[in-house]
Design an enzyme around this catalytic site. Structure first.
Site, PDB file in Angstrom:
ATOM      1  N   ASP A  16      -0.279 -11.222   9.007  1.00  0.00           N
ATOM      2  CA  ASP A  16       0.632 -12.277   8.542  1.00  0.00           C
ATOM      3  C   ASP A  16       2.109 -11.947   8.771  1.00  0.00           C
ATOM      4  OD1 ASP A  16      -0.878 -14.463   7.661  1.00  0.00           O
ATOM      5  OD2 ASP A  16      -1.523 -13.375   5.885  1.00  0.00           O
ATOM      6  N   TYR A  26     -10.909  -2.200   0.355  1.00  0.00           N
ATOM      7  CA  TYR A  26     -10.919  -1.626   1.710  1.00  0.00           C
ATOM      8  C   TYR A  26      -9.661  -0.820   1.995  1.00  0.00           C
ATOM      9  CZ  TYR A  26      -7.603  -4.902   3.971  1.00  0.00           C
ATOM     10  OH  TYR A  26      -6.476  -5.592   4.363  1.00  0.00           O
ATOM     11  N   ARG A  27      -8.597  -0.989   1.202  1.00  0.00           N
ATOM     12  CA  ARG A  27      -7.333  -0.262   1.331  1.00  0.00           C
ATOM     13  C   ARG A  27      -6.761  -0.165  -0.064  1.00  0.00           C
ATOM     14  NH1 ARG A  27      -4.000  -3.826   5.750  1.00  0.00           N
ATOM     15  NH2 ARG A  27      -2.399  -2.246   5.857  1.00  0.00           N
ATOM     16  N   TYR A  71       0.834  -1.214   0.000  1.00  0.00           N
ATOM     17  CA  TYR A  71       0.000   0.000   0.000  1.00  0.00           C
ATOM     18  C   TYR A  71       0.867   1.262   0.000  1.00  0.00           C
ATOM     19  CZ  TYR A  71      -3.380  -3.514   1.329  1.00  0.00           C
ATOM     20  OH  TYR A  71      -4.159  -4.647   1.365  1.00  0.00           O
ATOM     21  N   HIS A  94       4.585  -6.879  -4.675  1.00  0.00           N
ATOM     22  CA  HIS A  94       3.237  -7.451  -4.488  1.00  0.00           C
ATOM     23  C   HIS A  94       2.271  -6.310  -4.664  1.00  0.00           C
ATOM     24  CE1 HIS A  94       4.065 -10.700  -1.219  1.00  0.00           C
ATOM     25  NE2 HIS A  94       5.201 -10.374  -1.771  1.00  0.00           N
TER      26      HIS A  94
END
Ligand SMILES: Cc1cc2nc3c(=O)[nH]c(=O)nc-3n(C[C@H](O)[C@H](O)[C@H](O)COP(=O)(O)OP(=O)(O)OC[C@H]3O[C@@H](n4cnc5c(N)ncnc54)[C@H](O)[C@@H]3O)c2cc1C
Length: 505
Positions: A150, A452-453, A91, A371
Site C-alpha cells: 500500500d 505473520y509479522r 513493525y 498504527h
C-alpha cells in the site's frame, strides 16, 4: 543523548568498532550523533521512549563494505541491525530489537541492477524503493509491472524478506523472490540457488537449487544481510479491471469469502483480494476511516484481454449474485493506460505506487498517529474467517479500541489485518495499546492462530506461542543461529531468536 551500549558489549568495544567503521567507510558514512539517530527510532512507539535506540548507524555503499562492517562487528562483539529503507512502520520502522545495536542503513545501495524483459524479472539492491522499481520499469518501456504494497516508500528487499503483501497476482512478495546474494554473519558472501556457480545463468529464474534450499533462512531472519535480490514481475496485460463487492453482515461476508476463494482456485481472480471494514471509500474511491460502519468493502482485479475480462466478470457476477444485498462493480483499463487509475485501489492493483495510506484522513491523531497492526493468519473458509473476525473484534472491544480491519485473501489462507490508532505522544495510551496487543497474541494462540509479522515489543511474545514439540522450532532456530553467528552480531532478538550470549539477558 548518551551513547547506548548494547547489552553484552562494553563502551570500549563500541568505541573500537566505531573507529574501525570510520576507517573502512569514512566518517560521513558513520553516524553517532544522538540527535541524528532520533530520526531512526520506531515511529510508532511512545515518542520519548529510548527502549529501541541505536548506538550508531553505518551506511555502506557496496557489498564489500557490508562485508567489512560485519567483520568489524565480529571482531569487537558489537551487534548490528539492518534495514533496507527502514519504513517497516507498525513493525518497528528502522529501529533495532536490542537497544544499542549499530544500524546498517542500506538506503545508499539503491541500484536496479538488471531488468530482464523476456523472462519478466528484475535484480535490485536493498535500497531500491517500490517507487524506484516502478520508475525503472516505466523507463524500460513499461512492459513489466511490479506488485506493490500500500505504501510506495518501502524497499523491495525489506518488504519481500518480511513476507510483505501486495495486491497483484504476484502479491505474495516472499514467494516471488528468486536468487539472493547474502553477507553471512562471518562476513563471507553467499549466492543462493543456481547463483552458487560462478558465471551462473539461471540464478533468477529457478527458485530451488541443488541440495537443500536455504533462501527461507534469510526471510524474517537474523542470519544474513541481503545485498541483491531477484524479483519476479508480471508482463503488462492487455487490460485489467479493478472490481469491488460490498455487503453488510457476517453471513454475507462468509459468502463473499467463499466465492472469492472459488474464483481464486479457479484462477479467474489471480490477485490478492482485500476486504475491509471500518476503512471506507468515498464516491471517488478514496479511503477514509469509519470504524462504526458495518459494511464490508472487497476489492479484487481481473487481468487479461478485453474479451477474457468480460468473460471472467460474467462468472464473477454470477457467483456473487446470490449473496443478499451484494453490490458488485468494476472499472476497466487498458494495460498501457498509466494515467487511467484515479484512486488507490485501482493503482495498487496495477502496480503504481503511492502514499495515500498516510493521507491525513487516515491519521486520527494527525502526524502523531501510531498504527499497531495485529495480523493473525487463518484459513480461507468463510465460516472460519467470520469466527476469527468476531474473536479479534471482541478483543478490540475488551481493550476499548475501535476495530478497523482488513482481510487479505489467498486461495487457501486469509490474513486478518487489524489496526489500532493511538497518539504516540501519549505514553499511557501507547503502552496500553502494546499491552493489549500482547494479550491478543496470547488469546488468538489459544485458538490456534499466529500473526505473520509483529512489532519489536512482541517478537518474544509471538515466538513464545510456538510451543509444538516443547518449542521445537525455537530450538532449531537457536541451533542454526549459534552455528552461523557464534558471536551473535546479527539482529539479536529478531523474531524472538536470541544468540547464545544474549539469551539470558
Ligand atoms: C499505513 C500502512 C500501510 C502498510 N501497508 C502494507 C502493505 O500493503 N503490505 C505490506 O507488506 N506492508 C505494509 N505495511 C508495513 C510496512 O510499512 C511495509 O511492509 C514496508 O514496505 C516495510 O518497510 P521496508 O520495505 O522499508 O523494510 P525495512 O524496514 O527496510 O526492512 C524490514 C525488516 O526486514 C529486515 N531486512 C531489511 N533489509 C534487509 C536486508 N537487506 N538483509 C536482511 N534483512 C533485512 C530487517 O529485519 C528489517 O527490520 C504498511 C504499513 C503502514 C503504516
Amino acid at each position: 543523548m548518551s551513547r547506548r551500549v548494547p547489552l553484552g558489549s562494553t563502551a570500549a568495544d563500541l568505541d573500537a568498532a566505531i573507529a574501525a567503521f570510520v576507517g573502512e567507510l569514512g566518517d560521513v558514512a558513520v553516524v553517532t550523533d544522538g540527535d541524528a539517530l532520533l530520526e531512526f527510532r520506531d515511529p510508532y512507539t511512545y515518542r520519548e521512549s529510548d527502549e529501541f535506540d541505536a548506538s550508531a548507524m553505518v551506511m555502506p555503499t557496496s557489498t564489500e563494505q557490508v562485508q567489512a562492517v560485519v567483520r568489524i562487528a565480529n571482531e569487537h562483539g558489537v551487534p548490528l541491525w539492518t534495514f533496507s529503507q527502514g519504513r517497516n512502520n507498525t513493525y518497528g520502522g528502522p529501529a533495532p530489537r536490542l537497544r544499542g545495536c549499530v544500524l546498517v542503513n542500506l538506503r545508499a545501495m539503491n541500484r536496479v541492477l538488471e531488468i530482464e524483459q523476456e523472462l519478466a524479472y528484475a535484480v535490485v539492491e536493498p535500497g531500491v524503493r517500490w517507487f524506484d522499481l516502478f520508475d525503472a520499469l516505466q523507463d524500460a518501456g513499461g512492459g513489466l509491472w511490479p506488485s506493490i504494497p500500500d505504501l510506495g516508500w518501502g524497499s523491495v528487499v525489506g518488504n519481500s524478506l518480511e513476507y510483505g503483501i501486495g495486491y497483484m497476482p504476484h502479491g505474495d512478495h516472499a514467494s516471488h523472490v528468486c536468487g539472493m546474494e547474502v553477507v553471512l554473519p562471518d562476513g563471507s558472501l553467499l549466492r543462493t540457488g543456481m547463483g552458487a556457480i560462478s558465471g551462473a545463468k539461471a540464478w533468477h529464474v529457478y527458485p530451488h537449487g541443488f541440495g537443500p534450499s536455504v533462501e527461507g533462512l534469510f526471510k524474517q531472519s537474523s542470519l544474513g544481510i541481503v545485498t541483491r535480490l531477484g524479483v519476479w514481475l508480471m508482463p503488462r496485460p492487455e487490460c485489467y479491471a479493478s472490481c469491488w463487492v460490498r455487503v453488510s453482515g457476517y453471513e454475507q461476508l462468509a459468502e463473499v469469502v467463499d466465492v472469492l476463494r472459488s474464483l481464486m482456485l479457479d484462477r479467474i481472480v489471480e490477485n490478492h483480494p482485500m476486504i475491509t471494514r471500518g476503512l471506507e471509500v468515498d464516491a471517488d474511491g478514496n479511503p477514509y476511516l469509519d470504524p462504526m460502519s458495518e459494511t464490508w468493502h472487497g476489492r479484487f482485479a481481473l487481468y487479461g484481454s478485453a474479451d477474457l475480462i468480460d468473460a471472467y466478470h460474467r462468472v464473477v457476477e454470477a457467483r456473487l449474485a446470490h449473496i443478499d444485498g451484494a453490490e458488485v462493480g468494476r472499472r476497466n483499463f487498458d494495460g498501457d493506460d498509466g494515467d487511467g487509475p484515479s484512486n488507490h485501489d485501482e493503482r495498487v492493483q496495477r502496480g503504481i505506487p503511492d502514499m495515500d495510506f498516510l493521507d491525513e484522513r487516515l491519521l486520527p491523531y494527525g502526524p502523531r498517529t501510531g498504527h499497531l497492526d495485529f495480523s493473525p493468519v487463518g484459513r480461507c473458509l468463510g465460516r472460519e474467517v467470520v469466527e476469527l473476525q468476531k474473536l479479534v473484534r471482541s478483543l478490540y472491544e475488551k481493550a476499548g479500541h475501535p476495530h478497523v480491519g482488513g482481510i487479505c485473501l489467498a486461495p487457501r489462507s486469509a490474513l486478518c489485518i487489524t489496526t489500532t490508532f493511538y497518539d504516540t505522544t501519549n505514553q499511557a495510551q501507547t503502552e496500553r495499546v502494546y499491552a493489549a496487543y500482547s494479550e491478543m497474541v496470547r488469546e488468538v494462540a489459544r485458538h490456534g492462530y499466529v500473526p505473520y509479522r509483529t512489532n519489536l515489543q512482541n517478537m518474544d511474545v509471538v515466538a513464545d506461542q510456538l510451543d509444538f514439540g516443547d518449542h521445537a522450532l525455537r530450538r532449531l532456530h537457536e541451533a542454526i543461529k549459534d552455528a552461523l553467528d557464534p558471536k551473535g552480531v546479527m539482529a539479536p532478538g529478531k523474531q524472538g531468536v536470541w544468540p547464545a550470549g544474549r539469551r539470558d539477558r
